[in-house]
Design a protein around this motif. Structure first.
Motif, PDB file in Angstrom:
ATOM      1  N   ALA A 177     -15.374 -80.718  61.822  1.00 24.10           N
ATOM      2  CA  ALA A 177     -16.091 -81.882  62.361  1.00 24.10           C
ATOM      3  C   ALA A 177     -16.779 -82.669  61.249  1.00 24.10           C
ATOM      4  O   ALA A 177     -16.800 -83.912  61.281  1.00 24.10           O
ATOM      5  N   ARG A 178     -17.344 -81.971  60.254  1.00 23.16           N
ATOM      6  CA  ARG A 178     -17.999 -82.685  59.152  1.00 23.16           C
ATOM      7  C   ARG A 178     -16.996 -83.509  58.350  1.00 23.16           C
ATOM      8  O   ARG A 178     -17.295 -84.639  57.923  1.00 23.16           O
ATOM      9  N   THR A 179     -15.810 -82.969  58.149  1.00 25.96           N
ATOM     10  CA  THR A 179     -14.785 -83.705  57.414  1.00 25.96           C
ATOM     11  C   THR A 179     -14.320 -84.920  58.215  1.00 25.96           C
ATOM     12  O   THR A 179     -14.079 -85.999  57.662  1.00 25.96           O
ATOM     13  N   LEU A 180     -14.230 -84.754  59.528  1.00 26.06           N
ATOM     14  CA  LEU A 180     -13.877 -85.902  60.374  1.00 26.06           C
ATOM     15  C   LEU A 180     -14.976 -86.956  60.343  1.00 26.06           C
ATOM     16  O   LEU A 180     -14.683 -88.160  60.395  1.00 26.06           O
ATOM     17  N   ASP A 181     -16.219 -86.531  60.240  1.00 28.09           N
ATOM     18  CA  ASP A 181     -17.306 -87.501  60.115  1.00 28.09           C
ATOM     19  C   ASP A 181     -17.131 -88.342  58.844  1.00 28.09           C
ATOM     20  O   ASP A 181     -17.387 -89.560  58.853  1.00 28.09           O
ATOM     21  N   GLN A 182     -16.691 -87.709  57.764  1.00 28.78           N
ATOM     22  CA  GLN A 182     -16.433 -88.453  56.525  1.00 28.78           C
ATOM     23  C   GLN A 182     -15.316 -89.479  56.743  1.00 28.78           C
ATOM     24  O   GLN A 182     -15.363 -90.588  56.201  1.00 28.78           O
ATOM     25  N   LEU A 217     -13.772 -95.217  57.490  1.00 25.77           N
ATOM     26  CA  LEU A 217     -13.221 -96.286  58.329  1.00 25.77           C
ATOM     27  C   LEU A 217     -14.264 -97.364  58.597  1.00 25.77           C
ATOM     28  O   LEU A 217     -13.929 -98.556  58.669  1.00 25.77           O
ATOM     29  N   ALA A 218     -15.524 -96.956  58.703  1.00 22.74           N
ATOM     30  CA  ALA A 218     -16.583 -97.934  58.956  1.00 22.74           C
ATOM     31  C   ALA A 218     -16.762 -98.889  57.783  1.00 22.74           C
ATOM     32  O   ALA A 218     -17.243-100.016  57.964  1.00 22.74           O
ATOM     33  N   ASP A 219     -16.375 -98.466  56.579  1.00 26.71           N
ATOM     34  CA  ASP A 219     -16.498 -99.312  55.388  1.00 26.71           C
ATOM     35  C   ASP A 219     -15.303-100.243  55.199  1.00 26.71           C
ATOM     36  O   ASP A 219     -15.280-101.040  54.249  1.00 26.71           O
ATOM     37  N   ALA A 220     -14.304-100.151  56.074  1.00 23.23           N
ATOM     38  CA  ALA A 220     -13.063-100.904  55.887  1.00 23.23           C
ATOM     39  C   ALA A 220     -13.212-102.341  56.362  1.00 23.23           C
ATOM     40  O   ALA A 220     -13.974-102.629  57.295  1.00 23.23           O
ATOM     41  N   PRO A 221     -12.483-103.262  55.739  1.00 23.28           N
ATOM     42  CA  PRO A 221     -12.417-104.629  56.262  1.00 23.28           C
ATOM     43  C   PRO A 221     -11.667-104.635  57.583  1.00 23.28           C
ATOM     44  O   PRO A 221     -11.089-103.613  57.981  1.00 23.28           O
ATOM     45  N   PRO A 222     -11.652-105.745  58.291  1.00 21.76           N
ATOM     46  CA  PRO A 222     -10.954-105.787  59.585  1.00 21.76           C
ATOM     47  C   PRO A 222      -9.494-105.348  59.467  1.00 21.76           C
ATOM     48  O   PRO A 222      -8.836-105.596  58.463  1.00 21.76           O
ATOM     49  N   ALA A 223      -9.017-104.687  60.504  1.00 24.85           N
ATOM     50  CA  ALA A 223      -7.631-104.220  60.521  1.00 24.85           C
ATOM     51  C   ALA A 223      -6.668-105.397  60.508  1.00 24.85           C
ATOM     52  O   ALA A 223      -6.978-106.480  61.005  1.00 24.85           O
ATOM     53  N   GLU A 224      -5.488-105.168  59.914  1.00 25.69           N
ATOM     54  CA  GLU A 224      -4.431-106.178  59.865  1.00 25.69           C
ATOM     55  C   GLU A 224      -3.185-105.612  60.532  1.00 25.69           C
ATOM     56  O   GLU A 224      -3.060-104.394  60.717  1.00 25.69           O
ATOM     57  N   PRO A 225      -2.236-106.478  60.892  1.00 25.47           N
ATOM     58  CA  PRO A 225      -0.969-105.957  61.411  1.00 25.47           C
ATOM     59  C   PRO A 225      -0.325-105.029  60.380  1.00 25.47           C
ATOM     60  O   PRO A 225      -0.267-105.343  59.191  1.00 25.47           O
ATOM     61  N   ALA A 226       0.136-103.875  60.824  1.00 21.95           N
ATOM     62  CA  ALA A 226       0.710-102.894  59.911  1.00 21.95           C
ATOM     63  C   ALA A 226       2.107-103.322  59.487  1.00 21.95           C
ATOM     64  O   ALA A 226       2.947-103.672  60.324  1.00 21.95           O
ATOM     65  N   THR A 227       2.354-103.323  58.188  1.00 18.35           N
ATOM     66  CA  THR A 227       3.686-103.580  57.644  1.00 18.35           C
ATOM     67  C   THR A 227       3.967-102.544  56.566  1.00 18.35           C
ATOM     68  O   THR A 227       3.063-101.905  56.042  1.00 18.35           O
ATOM     69  N   CYS A 228       5.238-102.408  56.225  1.00 19.68           N
ATOM     70  CA  CYS A 228       5.626-101.421  55.223  1.00 19.68           C
ATOM     71  C   CYS A 228       5.224-101.859  53.822  1.00 19.68           C
ATOM     72  O   CYS A 228       5.038-101.021  52.936  1.00 19.68           O
ATOM     73  N   PRO A 247      -7.741 -97.436  49.485  1.00 18.44           N
ATOM     74  CA  PRO A 247      -8.428 -98.349  50.409  1.00 18.44           C
ATOM     75  C   PRO A 247      -9.120 -97.542  51.506  1.00 18.44           C
ATOM     76  O   PRO A 247      -8.674 -96.441  51.852  1.00 18.44           O
ATOM     77  N   PRO A 248     -10.213 -98.062  52.076  1.00 22.75           N
ATOM     78  CA  PRO A 248     -10.986 -97.268  53.047  1.00 22.75           C
ATOM     79  C   PRO A 248     -10.161 -96.733  54.211  1.00 22.75           C
ATOM     80  O   PRO A 248     -10.348 -95.583  54.628  1.00 22.75           O
ATOM     81  N   ASN A 284      -6.770 -97.661  62.778  1.00 25.24           N
ATOM     82  CA  ASN A 284      -7.974 -98.064  63.500  1.00 25.24           C
ATOM     83  C   ASN A 284      -8.639 -96.868  64.179  1.00 25.24           C
ATOM     84  O   ASN A 284      -8.188 -95.726  64.049  1.00 25.24           O
ATOM     85  N   ARG A 285      -9.698 -97.143  64.898  1.00 28.21           N
ATOM     86  CA  ARG A 285     -10.482 -96.057  65.496  1.00 28.21           C
ATOM     87  C   ARG A 285      -9.677 -95.288  66.534  1.00 28.21           C
ATOM     88  O   ARG A 285      -9.792 -94.057  66.638  1.00 28.21           O
ATOM     89  N   ASP A 286      -8.867 -95.978  67.345  1.00 26.01           N
ATOM     90  CA  ASP A 286      -8.071 -95.273  68.351  1.00 26.01           C
ATOM     91  C   ASP A 286      -7.137 -94.257  67.691  1.00 26.01           C
ATOM     92  O   ASP A 286      -6.995 -93.131  68.171  1.00 26.01           O
ATOM     93  N   ARG A 287      -6.513 -94.662  66.615  1.00 21.55           N
ATOM     94  CA  ARG A 287      -5.605 -93.737  65.936  1.00 21.55           C
ATOM     95  C   ARG A 287      -6.383 -92.573  65.311  1.00 21.55           C
ATOM     96  O   ARG A 287      -5.958 -91.420  65.397  1.00 21.55           O
ATOM     97  N   LEU A 288      -7.512 -92.871  64.692  1.00 21.06           N
ATOM     98  CA  LEU A 288      -8.322 -91.800  64.104  1.00 21.06           C
ATOM     99  C   LEU A 288      -8.802 -90.836  65.187  1.00 21.06           C
ATOM    100  O   LEU A 288      -8.801 -89.611  64.983  1.00 21.06           O
TER     101      LEU A 288
END
Length: 442
Positions: free
Chosen positions: A302-307, A312-323, A276-277, A332-336
């Protein structure tokens, strides 16, 4: 040679410890001591005791040893070659079930507790779930149904929440209990239910590997559960989960083995499966960190981080994280950005790392474990940038978050910070940090 000498020993115990990488009896004694500490047991064992357990007549371990052994191996005691003693009038341990009944112990709870490690998940299950689990253990083919699958999934998510707030040592018994239940029930379950059980089992095994790593267990422990997770993901045809375990193995790899970290992260992101994205973004970020550790240029990092940001930009909206939910659903972007800061730090750009971490720790919403971990990295980046007083003060903030729940990864980074601050050891703030870390138990 006597007849006794010709008899084989407890091969089940020997095989189980060899599979976990404990090739010497002394390794078992060391692992036992570690798990005893995690479970709050004070007892230790000697090589002589291990030798006795591996003998043709291993005996029945006492209550504390039973608890520690099931935590170590993640298996019921009968699969380690132990058999409970026959009922003997007057024997305190054998009268325990009767006394529990006299105290009004819930019979479903008691059946689970008498089953060994499975009892560790009993507090996480409601009466209906306990009924399903007890029935499934008694006759897996008849009773292993989707209700049980639902209950085990909920129990695993609850164990993950426990870990996030109270730390790995509090969550580990429940995780091991869930694994033991799945391992036992899946053997005779109908094929459709077996697949669902093993799907949850792969998640539980990966989570258990993480708990062992964060609790400071020997690397072989995490490796065993990672391998179990990959096995079950492969059996169920869950390619994304297989790749996700490779990512988690990359994250568990030490900094001094950066080539292995890079290969694992690259395989997770680019292998013959479709992550998944959000999970792919995290895998690319981990690859960027490994590239930094192997000495690649900051431009390649930096180029790898750009990838990673593109994924992440292609991902659907974030959901609550569960196991048990979608892989990396809460990534999400803050974590990245916080993880990107760690990559820049490893690439020799501590000032850039400091700026990113300060910005996103101030504005982002992080779970207690993540905030402790990223704050610990901020302290290390400040130390790398030769700001010792601010580094020590930041480290003490992280320590306040990490000490009680014993968040191992954060504590490990704080110890790394102290090592970096050795040239400033006489400064009051650095001395206070070193004393606070030294005072931690264990």
């Amino acid at each position: 040679m006597s007849q006794a000498q010709l008899r084989p020993g407890n091969t089940r115990f020997i095989d189980a410890r060899m599979r976990r990488g404990w090739h010497a009896q002394a390794d078992v004694a060391e692992a036992y001591a570690h798990h005893a500490r995690m479970l709050g047991e004070s007892a230790t064992i000697t090589v002589r005791q291990v030798r006795r357990w591996e003998s043709p007549r291993p005996g029945w371990p006492n209550r504390a040893a039973r608890r520690v052994l099931t935590s170590m191996f993640g298996l019921p005691l009968d699969e380690l070659g132990f058999a409970p003693p026959r009922t003997t009038p007057g024997h305190d341990e054998e009268l325990e079930p009767v006394r529990e009944r006299e105290r009004g112990e819930d019979p479903l709870r008691r059946r689970l507790l008498l089953g060994g490690v499975l009892g560790s998940i009993a507090p996480l299950l409601d009466p209906a779930a306990l009924d399903h689990l007890a029935a499934a253990r008694a006759s897996a083919r008849r009773y292993a149904d989707r209700h049980l699958v639902t209950h085990l999934r909920a129990a695993l998510d609850e164990a993950a929440r426990t870990d996030g707030h109270k730390g790995p040592r509090q969550a580990l018994p429940a995780a091991l209990g869930i694994l033991a239940a799945i391992d036992e029930i899946a053997r005779d379950a109908p094929s459709t239910i077996r697949r669902d059980l093993l799907t949850i089992g792969a998640r539980a095994a990966e989570f258990t590997a993480w708990l062992h790593r964060d609790a400071g267990a020997p690397p072989q422990s995490a490796l065993f559960f990672h391998d179990r997770a990959i096995e079950w993901a492969t059996l169920t045809g869950d390619g994304p989960m297989h790749a996700y375990v490779l990512l988690r193995k990359a994250q568990a790899t030490e900094r001094d083995d950066a080539a292995r970290m890079r290969d694992l992260a690259h395989a997770a992101a680019q292998g013959p499966w479709m992550l998944p994205p959000r999970a792919r973004a995290e895998a690319l970020q981990q690859e960027a960190r490994a590239l930094a550790l192997t000495g690649c240029t900051p431009e390649l990092v930096a180029r790898t981080l750009d990838q990673a940001h593109d994924a992440l930009a292609d991902a659907p909206p974030a959901e609550p994280a569960t196991c048990t939910g979608p892989l990396c659903a809460g990534y999400n972007r803050d974590r990245l950005m916080a993880q990107s800061a760690i990559c820049h730090r490893e690439a020799g750009q501590p000032e850039r790392a400091v700026a990113l971490l300060q910005q996103h720790l101030a504005t982002g919403a992080f779970a207690p474990r993540d905030r402790a971990f990223f704050t610990a990295h901020l302290s290390g980046a400040l130390a790398d940038a030769r700001q010792p007083d601010e580094a020590a003060a930041t480290a003490l903030t992280s320590l306040q978050l990490a000490a009680t729940p014993n968040f191992g990864q954060a504590l490990g980074e704080l110890r790394r910070t102290v090592t970096t601050l050795r040239p400033y050891a006489r400064r009051a703030a650095v001395r206070e940090l070193r004393q606070a870390l030294t005072a931690l138990p264990g």
